[in-house]
Scaffold this active site. Structure first.
Site, PDB file in Angstrom:
ATOM      1  N   GLU B 210       0.842  -1.191   0.000  1.00  0.00           N
ATOM      2  CA  GLU B 210       0.000   0.000   0.000  1.00  0.00           C
ATOM      3  C   GLU B 210       0.879   1.244   0.000  1.00  0.00           C
ATOM      4  O   GLU B 210       2.106   1.151   0.138  1.00  0.00           O
ATOM      5  CB  GLU B 210      -0.980  -0.011   1.185  1.00  0.00           C
ATOM      6  CG  GLU B 210      -0.324  -0.126   2.548  1.00  0.00           C
ATOM      7  CD  GLU B 210      -1.334  -0.458   3.657  1.00  0.00           C
ATOM      8  OE1 GLU B 210      -2.262  -1.247   3.435  1.00  0.00           O
ATOM      9  OE2 GLU B 210      -1.171   0.086   4.758  1.00  0.00           O
ATOM     10  N   HIS B 247      -4.034   3.162   8.385  1.00  0.00           N
ATOM     11  CA  HIS B 247      -2.750   2.630   8.855  1.00  0.00           C
ATOM     12  C   HIS B 247      -1.777   3.778   9.081  1.00  0.00           C
ATOM     13  O   HIS B 247      -1.682   4.680   8.251  1.00  0.00           O
ATOM     14  CB  HIS B 247      -2.142   1.685   7.817  1.00  0.00           C
ATOM     15  CG  HIS B 247      -2.826   0.354   7.754  1.00  0.00           C
ATOM     16  ND1 HIS B 247      -2.740  -0.468   6.663  1.00  0.00           N
ATOM     17  CD2 HIS B 247      -3.609  -0.284   8.644  1.00  0.00           C
ATOM     18  CE1 HIS B 247      -3.431  -1.569   6.898  1.00  0.00           C
ATOM     19  NE2 HIS B 247      -3.981  -1.484   8.090  1.00  0.00           N
TER      20      HIS B 247
END
Lengths: 387, 294
Positions: B210, B247
């Site tokens: 990511e 995150h």
């Protein structure tokens, strides 16, 4: 969490990092009580959570009291729009009145964490006052990265290396080491993720001084940095995001599209946004509902999404692990029954308790579209948003 | 055979709260050997049928534990992880989200002096090896099937998504490893790729990255040397710069952090880069067919 420039400078001062003398005002009356202490020229600086304030007209140089009062009047209470703030801009609730400094030369310093080596690094460059990303692209040789070992701390040889790189007079090396040590101690002490001094100024009087600074704190350290989180300025943050946070939803970010998203897990939430773009649509938000232990948190999340005037359709994409799909289904049904969402809704459920989840949805008699997979869900949501 | 976790894994749980004990029960029902829980002050008693110990040392001595799965709240993770390192547990998996970065920095310096220890996470779903019925984590079991594809992901839910897509196409998994979504993690994607490269039962690997940081670029350097195919996906193509996407590690703060930079690095290393998250399974199928592995 971001600190304002004045908050960051107050903090750095405690760690013996020199900063210009200044006064903070949040209304014009306060000027009258402090003006005697100031030596002109004075820099009037808007306190907003954005870079590029100067280019946007948020920083002015005043040569006398009249000019200072005029600039403060112009700025206080206005919205400052920079290329980082979006078109609404950010409110200027306070301005910093800072004594001008005689600039001989400007440098760049930053302390951050480099995940690839799991250590704090100092980034330094003789190209002060510039956007460091641009320097990294055009003149990478002008940037030095210095790793600090957490046990050893910042050592004098490292400060000397930086001093030589910046081409400083050796007489300034002690000053530089004291500043770097102060920044490093402030970094560790406040659980910072970034301290940027740009520019670090060498004055004509041969003093190094932090002229501007950006300071970010690790959100995960809130439990032990209560004093810092107490000075957080919520006026600089999005109102829907704050409402989400009040409802216990930590991971909501407002975006500029029209498809509201409710997803579990940050990775899946990002991938859902990507899938919507891929299907020709645009997401109105990022929302990670997390483990969603009770239907009420789902109801709150749907209330936030449903009340966003930009949202034309909603895509609920859940792959249950710790999160249970039946709890999500229950929350959706409750939100619908309470009339909190009017927009057409597409739901994709998979993982933990998926049969129960689907049964709850079917038995509710509520209108929605059930998607079999990710791509189908995104396509249906995009179609619904256009209708 | 599998990577890191198999039938010989003897797992303890640090943090036998609601989540820890519930997930332990699910793993035991699946066939995983959860041998003890660690709850200081409750040693000698049991919870959910699992015997409790006061310390990790005690759990190692009495139950020959060789894996620790950590659920303790974030403020106590530094303590829990270093306790497990000191007890010479070779594999430590930390599920907890929200561990301060500075704590992870300290933990990494301790790991530097304990090279035989592998830490997975924090902020991760754990490890599951379906052929071994071994689950140390929080993932839903029924999406898995035994097979020869390794799965590595920073995100938990994208592990489930990927495994589900594979299983629906009849492609089983050797092991899935969630490495975690934080800026500093115990085991990098590159290290996880190295484990799968030498595993005789893994034929190919799916790598789910990511935005943020440069871990995918470092993984790409190793992919260049690999004999096995790597199919990759990067989440966050559409994420705006400067915003933390859930995150702590998922934030575009430099040129290397963008999805495009990561995709380029992976492509140049010879990885098959998937653009749409719903095409991960399909792409694995095509790649395996072209290589005569399916």
């Amino acid at each position: 969490m971001k600190l304002h420039e004045y908050q960051a400078k107050n903090l750095l001062k405690k760690f013996n990092v020199p900063v210009p003398d200044s006064n903070l005002i949040s209304n014009l009356e306060e000027i009258t009580t402090i003006q005697n202490n100031l030596i002109f020229p004075i820099v009037v600086k808007s306190q907003v959570h954005s870079g590029a304030r100067g280019k946007a007209g948020g920083i002015k140089i005043a040569n006398n009291i009249n000019e200072m009062t005029k600039y403060a009047t112009d700025l206080l209470g206005k919205q400052l729009i920079t290329h980082q703030t979006g078109e609404k801009g950010l409110p200027i609730n306070s301005v910093l009145l800072e004594e001008g400094i005689n600039i001989e030369k400007e440098y760049y310093l930053a302390l951050t964490i480099d995940g690839s080596v799991s250590k704090p690094i100092i980034i330094s460059s003789p190209q002060g006052g510039m956007d460091i990303e641009a320097v990294a692209e055009k003149n990478p040789e002008e940037i030095l990265k210095t790793e600090i070992h957490p046990v050893a701390g910042l050592l004098p040889f490292q400060s000397r290396n930086i001093g030589f790189q910046l081409n400083l007079d050796k007489a300034l090396f002690a000053q530089l080491h004291e500043i770097l040590t102060g920044i490093y101690e402030a970094f560790v002490d406040s659980d910072a993720t970034l301290i940027e001094i740009n520019p670090l100024v060498l004055t004509k009087e041969n003093q190094l001084i932090a002229a501007d600074t950006k300071f970010s704190i690790d959100d995960s350290a809130m439990f032990r940095q209560k004093d810092l989180f107490n000075i957080r300025d919520k006026s600089q943050e999005d109102s829907l995001e704050l409402e989400a946070e009040d409802q216990g939803i930590q991971n909501y970010i407002k975006l500029d599209g029209n498809i509201g998203c409710l997803v579990n897990g940050a990775g899946l939430a990002m991938a859902t946004m990507d899938a919507i773009k891929f299907a020709g649509g645009s997401p109105a938000n990022f929302l990670d509902i997390g483990t969603a232990n009770n239907p009420e948190s789902v109801v709150s999340a749907l209330q936030i999404i449903g009340s966003d005037p930009d949202v034309k359709a909603i895509f609920i994409n859940i792959f249950g692990g710790l999160a249970k799909t039946d709890i999500i289904a229950e929350g959706f049904v409750k939100a619908k029954e309470q009339g909190l969402i009017q927009q057409p809704t597409v739901i994709r459920l998979a993982g933990t308790n998926v049969e129960d989840g689907k049964r709850i949805l079917e038995e509710s008699g509520i209108d929605f579209q059930l998607a079999d997979g990710f791509a189908q869900g995104a396509n249906l949501a995009v179609t619904a948003s256009i209708k | 055979m599998a990577v890191l976790l198999d039938q010989n894994s003897r797992i303890i749980i640090q943090g036998m709260g609601a989540a820890g004990s519930r997930e332990a029960e699910i793993s035991i029902a699946y066939g995983t050997r959860i041998v003890a829980g660690v709850s200081p002050g409750k040693g000698g008693t049991e919870k959910s049928g699992i015997p409790l110990c006061n310390t990790v040392n005690e759990a190692v001595k009495k139950f020959e534990a060789n894996v620790s799965l950590i659920f303790v709240p974030a403020p106590f993770c530094k303590d829990a992880i270093i306790e497990a390192i000191n007890a010479k547990i070779p594999l430590i998996i930390c599920i907890t989200e929200g561990v301060p970065v500075i704590d992870m920095m300290v933990i990494k310096t301790v790991l530097e002096n304990n090279k035989e220890t592998i830490l997975i996470g924090p902020n991760c779903p754990g490890i599951l090896s379906p052929g071994e019925q071994a689950r140390a984590g929080i993932m839903p079991i029924d999406v898995y099937m035994p097979g020869n594809i390794g799965v590595i992901s920073r995100s938990g839910t994208l592990v489930y998504e990927t495994v589900d897509q594979l299983t629906r196409l009849g492609i089983g998994q050797s092991t899935s490893i969630g490495v975690g979504g934080d800026p500093i993690i115990g085991t990098s994607q590159k290290k996880a790729l190295e484990l799968f490269e030498v595993d005789s039962e893994t034929a190919g690997v799916v790598l789910i990255g990511e935005i943020g940081g440069s871990a995918e670029q470092e993984a790409a350097e190793f992919i260049k040397l690999m004999t096995k195919p790597v199919i990759s996906f990067i989440a966050g193509t559409t994420a705006p710069p400067g915003r933390r996407m859930g995150h702590a590690g998922a934030i575009i703060s430099g040129a290397s952090g963008t999805a495009a930079a990561k995709q380029d690095a992976l492509k140049n290393a010879g990885s098959h880069v998937v653009s749409s998250p719903s095409d991960i399974g399909k792409t694995v199928q095509e790649v395996l067919k072209n290589l005569g592995l399916l």
